[in-house]
Design a protein around this motif. Structure first.
Motif, short mmCIF file in Angstrom:
data_model
loop_
_atom_site.label_atom_id
_atom_site.label_comp_id
_atom_site.label_asym_id
_atom_site.label_seq_id
_atom_site.Cartn_x
_atom_site.Cartn_y
_atom_site.Cartn_z
N TYR A 253 60.42 -7.00 42.49
CA TYR A 253 59.99 -5.86 43.67
C TYR A 253 58.95 -6.38 44.89
CZ TYR A 253 63.52 -2.60 41.99
OH TYR A 253 63.86 -2.21 41.37
N ALA A 254 58.22 -7.17 43.95
CA ALA A 254 56.46 -8.09 44.86
C ALA A 254 57.05 -8.65 45.16
CB ALA A 254 55.46 -8.51 43.75
N LYS A 255 57.92 -9.66 45.00
CA LYS A 255 58.62 -10.40 46.02
C LYS A 255 59.62 -9.95 47.23
CE LYS A 255 59.74 -13.82 42.09
NZ LYS A 255 61.72 -14.83 41.79
N ILE A 256 59.99 -8.98 47.66
CA ILE A 256 60.61 -8.39 48.65
C ILE A 256 59.95 -7.94 49.12
CG2 ILE A 256 61.97 -5.99 49.11
CD1 ILE A 256 63.49 -7.17 46.35
N VAL A 257 58.99 -7.18 48.59
CA VAL A 257 57.50 -6.59 49.35
C VAL A 257 57.14 -7.10 50.43
CG1 VAL A 257 56.25 -5.06 49.42
CG2 VAL A 257 58.17 -4.10 48.04
N SER A 258 56.83 -8.48 49.80
CA SER A 258 55.92 -9.79 50.14
C SER A 258 56.53 -10.10 51.98
CB SER A 258 55.96 -10.52 49.36
OG SER A 258 56.93 -11.66 48.82
N ILE A 259 58.02 -10.26 51.44
CA ILE A 259 58.35 -10.71 53.06
C ILE A 259 58.42 -9.88 54.21
CG2 ILE A 259 60.85 -11.33 53.57
CD1 ILE A 259 61.88 -12.54 50.47
N VAL A 260 59.04 -8.54 53.37
CA VAL A 260 58.76 -7.11 54.32
C VAL A 260 57.14 -6.89 55.09
CG1 VAL A 260 59.03 -4.91 54.81
CG2 VAL A 260 60.40 -5.84 53.41
N ASP A 261 56.68 -7.53 54.15
CA ASP A 261 55.11 -6.69 54.70
C ASP A 261 54.23 -7.81 55.70
OD1 ASP A 261 52.21 -6.68 54.48
OD2 ASP A 261 51.95 -7.83 52.76
N VAL A 262 54.53 -9.73 55.56
CA VAL A 262 54.82 -10.61 56.51
C VAL A 262 55.14 -9.86 57.44
CG1 VAL A 262 54.86 -12.79 57.65
CG2 VAL A 262 53.77 -11.92 54.98
N GLN A 291 59.86 -22.22 50.72
CA GLN A 291 59.22 -23.16 49.74
C GLN A 291 57.96 -21.92 48.90
OE1 GLN A 291 58.27 -23.31 53.01
NE2 GLN A 291 55.93 -24.03 52.86
N LYS A 292 58.01 -20.15 49.92
CA LYS A 292 57.25 -19.81 49.92
C LYS A 292 57.97 -18.28 48.81
CE LYS A 292 53.20 -20.53 52.80
NZ LYS A 292 52.44 -21.57 51.97
N TYR A 293 59.64 -18.01 49.67
CA TYR A 293 59.59 -16.73 49.27
C TYR A 293 60.64 -16.77 48.67
CZ TYR A 293 56.37 -15.13 53.66
OH TYR A 293 55.31 -14.63 53.49
N ASP A 294 61.08 -16.15 47.74
CA ASP A 294 62.43 -16.88 47.01
C ASP A 294 63.78 -16.39 47.97
OD1 ASP A 294 65.22 -15.75 45.54
OD2 ASP A 294 63.40 -15.54 43.78
N SER A 295 64.59 -17.61 47.54
CA SER A 295 65.38 -17.50 48.57
C SER A 295 66.95 -16.81 48.56
CB SER A 295 66.21 -19.47 48.38
OG SER A 295 66.63 -19.09 47.14
N ARG A 296 66.62 -15.93 47.11
CA ARG A 296 67.69 -15.04 47.03
C ARG A 296 67.55 -13.75 48.46
NH1 ARG A 296 66.88 -13.34 41.13
NH2 ARG A 296 64.82 -13.94 41.77
N TYR A 297 66.44 -13.53 48.47
CA TYR A 297 66.18 -12.13 49.86
C TYR A 297 65.50 -12.59 50.53
CZ TYR A 297 65.45 -10.64 44.70
OH TYR A 297 65.26 -10.76 43.25
N ILE A 298 64.94 -14.20 51.10
CA ILE A 298 65.01 -13.83 52.23
C ILE A 298 65.61 -14.77 52.95
CG2 ILE A 298 64.11 -16.48 51.74
CD1 ILE A 298 62.39 -14.41 54.31
N LEU A 299 66.88 -15.35 52.52
CA LEU A 299 67.72 -15.71 53.49
C LEU A 299 68.61 -14.37 53.61
CD1 LEU A 299 68.88 -19.39 51.62
CD2 LEU A 299 67.80 -18.50 53.61
N ILE A 300 68.96 -13.47 52.40
CA ILE A 300 69.49 -12.25 53.55
C ILE A 300 69.15 -11.50 53.96
CG2 ILE A 300 70.14 -10.09 52.59
CD1 ILE A 300 70.74 -11.71 49.39
#
Length: 358
Positions: A253-262, A291-300
């Protein structure tokens, strides 16, 4: 030369100082003439003011030049007017709730926080409308409360894109809303310091992740909500903080929120313009983020944003207008556009880019 609040930075201004990141590396050099992309980059740093040498363009000229008709249509719609009114109410409610938690030791009401988000989103029509509306809110620049609410709203939409069930969606939404709660314990004079932070001050700001974890642990909140507050600045490549964790050691969940945060930090509207063009933001992620964010989430996340503008009218950097007709899966910021009956693949036209959605 003068100090300028970052909310007032405009294209055409000349930077009068080197700008450093928290690792003391120069990220924007003195003498740089600011454009939208550079200003968006500067807004990612918690520096409230910058030294400006002179203005090449007036603020009024910049306002006129950068105004987006697409943005204006959103802001003038009855749907947005209602969203803005409800948003104003909910921000005050959220701020009062956090004040009671911090100052009076009251318990956090996660159900109430989730209801706030659901209420705000129920009339937006569809998911990308929610993104557009958040990006067109204008008078909450640099508000921790507004940013936190925005991240919660966008996490709620992102949860649908990820196929989350209702309970997972609720947890992610609340994790987004509360990710920065620890900033309430960071001295305001450090957060708003109009100059480069000392190493000691940087270490204090980084503590907001641990402060947030402590507050949410005291309230006995869900594991993912607590660890999102702690880990939303961690990065898959180990470059984040507070622990420099990598990949599978970071809460999902932190990985997902980090993307939205930025994303919210980069797209927040400013005094001189409406929202940053989504394809500029996608390009920044492509250049700096894979390279910084999980590809499963950032690509979607990026693909769904890019695809939402299919068939929309766009303006290219050479002034021509056309329609977005195809999104390149391996170059999301450089789709195919139709201009005067010709299909132009922006992957092959390196000197062209989408300047705005019209």
């Amino acid at each position: 030369m003068q100090m300028m609040d970052k909310a007032r930075l405009c294209p055409g201004m000349i930077l009068g100082q080197d700008v450093y990141n928290f690792a003391n590396q120069i990220v924007v050099k003195k003498g740089t003439v600011l454009d939208e992309r550079t200003i968006t980059k500067l807004h990612r740093f918690e520096i409230p003011q910058f030294m400006i040498e002179e203005e090449v363009l007036s603020v009024q000229e910049a306002n006129s030049y950068h105004r987006s008709s697409y943005s204006e249509r959103i802001q003038n719609s009855p749907e947005f007017q209602k969203f803005q009114e409800n948003y104003d109410t909910e921000i005050l409610r959220f701020q009062n709730m956090l004040s009671c938690v911090i100052e009076k030791n009251q318990k956090i009401d996660c159900e109430a926080l989730y209801r706030q988000v659901v209420m705000l989103l129920k009339d937006t029509g569809n998911s990308i409308n929610a993104f557009d509306m958040v990006q067109n809110l204008r008078h909450y620049d640099d508000s921790t409360y507004a940013h936190s609410m925005n991240v919660g709203l966008l996490c709620n939409v992102f949860a649908d894109w990820l196929g989350f069930d209702e309970e997972e969606k609720k947890i992610l939404t609340v994790a987004g809303i509360l990710h920065d709660i620890g900033k309430t314990r960071v001295p305001l004079e450090i957060i708003q310091k109009p100059a480069r932070l000392s190493e000691e001050e940087y270490q204090i700001i980084k503590k907001h992740t641990e402060y947030g974890f402590a507050i949410l642990t005291e309230n006995k909140l869900d594991y993912h909500i607590r660890y999102t507050a702690l880990q939303h600045h961690e990065r898959n490549d180990g470059s984040g903080y507070p622990l420099g964790l990598v990949d599978h050691h970071i809460d999902e969940y932190a990985k997902i929120v980090s993307i939205v945060d930025v994303y919210d930090a980069m797209t927040s509207p400013r005094v001189y313009r409406g929202p940053t063009c989504p394809f500029d933001v996608i390009q920044i992620f492509e250049e700096e983020g894979f390279q910084k964010y999980d590809s499963r989430y950032i690509l979607i996340f990026l693909r769904r944003i890019a695809e939402s503008y299919l068939s929309e009218k766009i303006k290219l950097s050479d002034g021509r207008t056309g329609k977005l007709i195809y999104v390149n899966a391996h170059a999301l910021s450089r789709p195919v556009v139709m201009v005067d009956g010709e299909a132009i693949d922006l992957r092959k036209e390196k000197d062209l880019k989408i300047m705005e959605i019209m």
